[in-house]
Design a protein around this motif. Structure first.
Motif, short mmCIF file in Angstrom:
data_model
loop_
_atom_site.label_atom_id
_atom_site.label_comp_id
_atom_site.label_asym_id
_atom_site.label_seq_id
_atom_site.Cartn_x
_atom_site.Cartn_y
_atom_site.Cartn_z
N SER A 1 0.85 -1.18 0.00
CA SER A 1 0.00 0.00 0.00
C SER A 1 0.89 1.24 0.00
N ALA A 2 0.58 2.16 -0.90
CA ALA A 2 1.38 3.38 -1.02
C ALA A 2 0.49 4.61 -0.91
N PRO A 3 0.86 5.57 -0.06
CA PRO A 3 0.11 6.82 -0.02
C PRO A 3 0.19 7.49 -1.38
N LYS A 4 -0.91 8.07 -1.83
CA LYS A 4 -0.89 8.78 -3.10
C LYS A 4 0.03 10.00 -2.98
N ALA A 5 0.49 10.46 -4.10
CA ALA A 5 1.36 11.64 -4.12
C ALA A 5 0.53 12.90 -3.86
N GLY A 6 1.16 13.88 -3.25
CA GLY A 6 0.54 15.19 -3.08
C GLY A 6 -0.53 15.25 -2.02
N LYS A 7 -1.48 16.16 -2.24
CA LYS A 7 -2.55 16.43 -1.28
C LYS A 7 -3.37 15.19 -0.97
N ALA A 8 -3.66 14.38 -2.00
CA ALA A 8 -4.47 13.17 -1.79
C ALA A 8 -3.81 12.24 -0.79
N GLY A 9 -2.50 12.10 -0.86
CA GLY A 9 -1.78 11.25 0.08
C GLY A 9 -1.78 11.82 1.48
N ARG A 10 -1.65 13.15 1.58
CA ARG A 10 -1.68 13.79 2.90
C ARG A 10 -3.06 13.66 3.54
N GLU A 11 -4.09 13.47 2.71
CA GLU A 11 -5.44 13.27 3.22
C GLU A 11 -5.73 11.80 3.54
N GLY A 12 -4.74 10.94 3.35
CA GLY A 12 -4.89 9.53 3.71
C GLY A 12 -5.26 8.59 2.58
N ASN A 13 -5.30 9.07 1.35
CA ASN A 13 -5.64 8.21 0.21
C ASN A 13 -4.42 7.40 -0.21
N SER A 14 -4.66 6.15 -0.60
CA SER A 14 -3.56 5.28 -0.99
C SER A 14 -4.01 4.36 -2.13
N VAL A 15 -3.04 3.72 -2.75
CA VAL A 15 -3.29 2.70 -3.77
C VAL A 15 -2.51 1.46 -3.38
N GLY A 16 -2.96 0.32 -3.88
CA GLY A 16 -2.30 -0.93 -3.53
C GLY A 16 -1.88 -1.73 -4.74
N LEU A 17 -0.94 -2.64 -4.51
CA LEU A 17 -0.42 -3.49 -5.56
C LEU A 17 -0.01 -4.81 -4.94
N ARG A 18 -0.50 -5.93 -5.49
CA ARG A 18 -0.07 -7.25 -5.02
C ARG A 18 1.16 -7.64 -5.83
N MET A 19 2.27 -7.86 -5.13
CA MET A 19 3.48 -8.20 -5.85
C MET A 19 4.37 -9.13 -5.04
N CYS A 20 5.38 -9.66 -5.70
CA CYS A 20 6.33 -10.57 -5.06
C CYS A 20 6.96 -9.85 -3.87
N ALA A 21 6.89 -10.48 -2.71
CA ALA A 21 7.40 -9.87 -1.49
C ALA A 21 8.92 -9.68 -1.53
N ASP A 22 9.61 -10.45 -2.37
CA ASP A 22 11.07 -10.32 -2.47
C ASP A 22 11.50 -9.39 -3.60
N PHE A 23 10.53 -8.76 -4.29
CA PHE A 23 10.79 -7.84 -5.40
C PHE A 23 11.58 -8.50 -6.53
N GLY A 24 11.45 -9.81 -6.67
CA GLY A 24 12.20 -10.56 -7.68
C GLY A 24 11.52 -10.68 -9.03
N CYS A 25 10.49 -9.90 -9.29
CA CYS A 25 9.71 -10.01 -10.53
C CYS A 25 10.59 -10.07 -11.78
N SER A 26 11.53 -9.16 -11.92
CA SER A 26 12.39 -9.10 -13.10
C SER A 26 13.16 -10.42 -13.27
N LEU A 27 13.62 -10.98 -12.17
CA LEU A 27 14.41 -12.21 -12.23
C LEU A 27 13.53 -13.42 -12.50
N TYR A 28 12.31 -13.44 -11.97
CA TYR A 28 11.38 -14.54 -12.26
C TYR A 28 11.03 -14.56 -13.74
N ILE A 29 10.72 -13.40 -14.31
CA ILE A 29 10.36 -13.32 -15.73
C ILE A 29 11.49 -13.85 -16.59
#
Length: 164
Positions: A97-125
């Protein structure tokens, strides 16, 4: 991806303050990263396990994102990474989960992404890393280059939602 310096990384963040970017814990192994095989730099904070960071090369420069790992109760079932389409059992895929950039993030808005916990996507591909037993790669007819392009497009969509 080109090798990044500490200055490159710290100056790239779009969803935290400059002070926060200066204080965040960088990966200890920057010099050993396989840069030529990476599509992005991702790491977990070694001082606070629930924090993670992602830096991506985009047309207009580097984009850094501060994220939090969202605890899941998935047990041992397999989950699919939305970037590289690799499956992992247990906590191998996590919601970031990442806070949005700018005012929206300061207001608590965020976006999410399901991804490899080890950040190995490039190596898996690229077939340079295998998921732990119980995980795997979907067999598909796309070339490695096409799979890389799809992962970059998926990551680009996440970054657009972060900035909108």
């Amino acid at each position: 991806m080109k090798a990044l310096t500490e200055r490159d990384i710290r100056g790239s963040f779009v969803n935290c303050s400059k002070g926060e970017a200066q204080r965040l814990a960088l990966p200890r192994d920057l010099a050993e990263r396989p840069w030529e095989d990476l599509d992005f730099l991702g790491w977990r904070d070694h001082t606070a396990h629930e924090r993670a960071y992602l830096v991506v090369e985009r047309e207009k420069g580097l984009v850094g994102v501060a994220m939090r790992l969202v605890p899941t109760r998935e047990g041992f079932r397999a989950s699919l990474c939305s970037l590289c389409l690799t499956t992992h059992r247990g906590e191998g895929v996590t919601l970031m989960s990442a806070p949005k950039a700018g005012k929206a993030g300061r207001e608590g808005n965020s976006v999410g992404l399901r991804m490899c916990a080890d950040f190995g996507c490039s190596l898996y591909i690229r077939g340079l890393r295998e998921p732990a037993p119980g995980g795997g790669r979907i067999k598909e007819s796309l070339s490695v280059e096409e799979q890389v392009a799809r992962a970059q497009e998926n990551l680009g969509g996440f970054l657009e939602r972060l900035r909108s």
